[in-house]
Design a protein around this motif. Structure first.
Motif: not given
Ligand code: SER
Length: 617
Positions: A238-242, A244, A246-249
């Protein structure tokens, strides 16, 4: 239950619950420069986990052929194999933890009747960015309670042991899944998430016997002693690495489930040894017949390595890999040569790979059509390599004659170059009254191993950045190239393979002779005209028959399900188009996004096949 019945039962269980079965993708990933092999069920599905719609819908089930070359040196114990099948079910934003955990528990305990008392589970303990997975803990408690088991959740099993628990919290190293491992190792764009694993317990009694390898071990479900075997992993993707860090849903909460087919079979047989299941038994019997040695003696490791390597070689050859000194071909060469060498340790002096390979083919031909249809080619590929290796050994023996004093380092060079087992060099050396030191050999060996691990990690670091940008351009250019080659050379031209990296595109096609300078110029200028024409690239889903009737090209037809994804390049996808192909994407939106292309090389790859390279000008 036979292996084929287990596979079919799993697929049916999920089809009955609204899933659509999808075929296994090839072991050689299409258009993915980041990795040499398909090593998990989720790999071919990455674009769909990220949000692209899948032609077969949002609930999928499959058995995916997988290969992990990094496990080559581990093979020989009771459970590691390089090739394996991963049973997979997928929710692309449809169902989540509640349904997933309940279904898999039902499958294990009701459908294939594993004893729930032997099942133990783990969940993600949480980190600063992603909370502890208490939802899964609650779901597990009620599932176990339905089987009259009071499941206690416990912390820190790594240091404190089992503590009478059934649900265990572990951190990122154990209960976070992405293709590149822990969150900090993930490249930007990569999807991942916490996971919940199920382990099968082969029994505390294993630890009670003084003579057992498990005696007095202070183990916990996730240690490596072997009493517990992981049989399934539900990843809540359910997450994707950004960029920067951080992790976004992700826009959708996915389930990526992977179950080790060979390991579930072992659990059903309640045997610690995956090689004694019906999947490997016929292969072991063939090796026993050739070597006149029984598997149940002191040669288990040699048997397992031969069985694993020949099985993997058959499956790789079925997907078109040919032994060579590069990339996938190198791995196949190494597998075949290792199998031959371990055969020598069993005292086999005659060519034997063919016979073992035939028993592998018999095992898989009904399930994977590539194996049955290509069996003659697979056998001759393996046989040829075994013969080549025989010649290399003869050459190696001559080289050894020239070396005045043999030592550990030379033994390693002989091992790497000619595939000489250490024991063989030692024996030669002994005949000469010399000694080779194992320690030096081992050191050189480990250095090499470390190097190859770093190289394969480096390979992965290419990451999805490539996928989304330049590789996407090259992918669309490949479609234009395919159509242009058919326009200039004729309709006999069909795609035989392709490989894209951030530096170039490579495309294999059928054609009997070299391209003339004039033909190359024509192909290049057609591609650049179509780019300059700014043609839209349109994706559509349609029935396979309809797509083929419209003239869509299908590379590896049997790999597609009933509903297919089609990419059309042209002003109008129905009436005015230049290229139409069955393909999963990704592609640029308009050909003008590609930029100017040039042909850099064209060559033969044998038997009526050509290979052409293009790059951005
Ligand atoms: N992606 C997970 C794995 O490979 C589950 O399918 O274990």
């Amino acid at each position: 239950m036979t292996p084929n019945q287990l596979r079919a039962t799993y697929i049916k269980f999920f089809v009955d619950r609204g899933h659509v079965e999808i075929p296994s993708a090839s072991l050689v990933p299409e258009n993915d420069p980041t990795t040499l092999f398909t090593s998990s069920g989720m790999q071919p599905l990455v674009p769909y986990l990220l949000g692209q719609s899948h032609p077969s819908g949002k609930k999928l089930v499959d058995s995916q052929k997988s290969f992990r070359s990094q496990d080559i040196e581990e093979v020989g114990d009771n459970r590691h194999t390089t090739f394996f099948e991963m049973l997979g079910n997928w929710s692309l934003g449809e169902y989540f933890k509640k349904e997933q955990l309940a279904w898999f528990f039902e499958f294990l305990t009701k459908e294939i009747r594993l004893d729930p008392n032997r099942l133990f589970v783990t969940v993600f303990a949480g980190n600063p960015a992603v909370p502890r997975d208490i939802d899964s803990v609650g779901i597990w408690k009620s599932l176990f309670s339905s089987a009259n088991i009071q499941a206690k959740d416990v912390e820190d099993a790594e240091n404190k042991g089992m503590q009478g628990g059934r649900i265990f919290y572990y951190g990122e190293k154990k209960n976070w899944w992405s293709r590149s491992g822990v969150p900090s190792a993930m490249p930007a764009g990569e999807p991942g998430g916490p996971d919940s694993e199920i382990f099968y317990d082969f029994g505390a009694e294993l630890q009670l016997h003084e003579t057992s390898q498990f005696a007095h071990q202070d183990c916990h479900v996730n240690c490596d002693c072997g009493r517990f075997m992981e049989i399934g992993n539900s990843v809540f993707m359910q997450y994707q690495k950004q960029a920067d860090g951080s992790f976004k849903e992700l826009p959708q909460k996915n389930v990526d489930f992977g179950g080790g087919f060979e390991r579930i079979l072992a659990a059903m047989d309640n045997t610690l040894d995956v090689f004694t299941t019906d999947l490997f038994r016929p292969i072991l019997t063939t090796i026993e017949e050739i070597s006149h040695i029984s598997y149940d003696g002191k040669h288990k490791r040699n048997f397992r390595i031969i069985a694993d390597h020949v099985r993997a070689s058959v499956m790789l050859a079925a997907d078109g890999v040919v032994p060579s000194n590069k990339e996938q071909g190198y791995v196949l060469r190494r597998l075949i040569r290792r199998a031959v060498r371990f055969g020598k340790l069993l005292g086999i002096q005659i060519p034997f790979i063919l016979e073992v390979a035939q028993s592998v083919i018999d095992q898989y031909k009904e399930i994977y059509s590539d194996v049955g249809e290509n069996s003659a080619a697979i056998l001759s590929t393996l046989q040829e390599e075994e013969q080549k290796f025989g010649k290399t050994i003869t050459k190696g023996l001559k080289e050894i004659e020239k070396v005045p004093t043999l030592n550990g380092e030379i033994a390693f060079t002989l091992y790497e170059t000619y595939g000489f087992p250490f024991e063989l060099t030692e024996e030669i050396a002994r005949e000469r009254g010399q000694q080779v030191e194992y320690g030096t050999f081992r050191k050189a060996f480990e250095k090499h191993q470390e190097l190859s691990r770093t190289t394969s990690k480096g390979m992965f670091k290419g990451g999805l950045a490539d996928h989304s940008e330049i590789v996407t351009k090259y992918h669309t250019a490949t479609h234009l190239l395919h159509a242009a080659l058919r326009e200039v050379l004729g309709k006999h031209v069909t795609q035989q393979g392709s490989n894209l990296t951030a530096e170039r595109l490579r495309f294999d096609f059928s054609h009997p002779q070299p391209l003339t300078e004039d033909q190359k110029k024509k192909v290049e200028s057609i591609i650049n005209e179509k780019i300059a024409d700014a043609l839209p690239v349109t994706p559509q889903f349609m029935k396979k028959d309809e797509a083929l009737a419209q003239g869509a090209l299908a590379f590896f037809q049997e790999k597609y399900g009933d509903t297919v994804s089609v990419y059309t390049i042209g002003h109008d996808p129905e009436k005015d188009w230049y290229s139409k192909e069955l393909c999963g994407g990704p592609h640029v939106k308009n050909t003008q996004d590609i930029g100017k292309m040039k042909i850099t090389k064209e060559e033969s790859i044998g038997s009526g096949k050509r290979r052409i390279y293009l790059q951005l000008a």
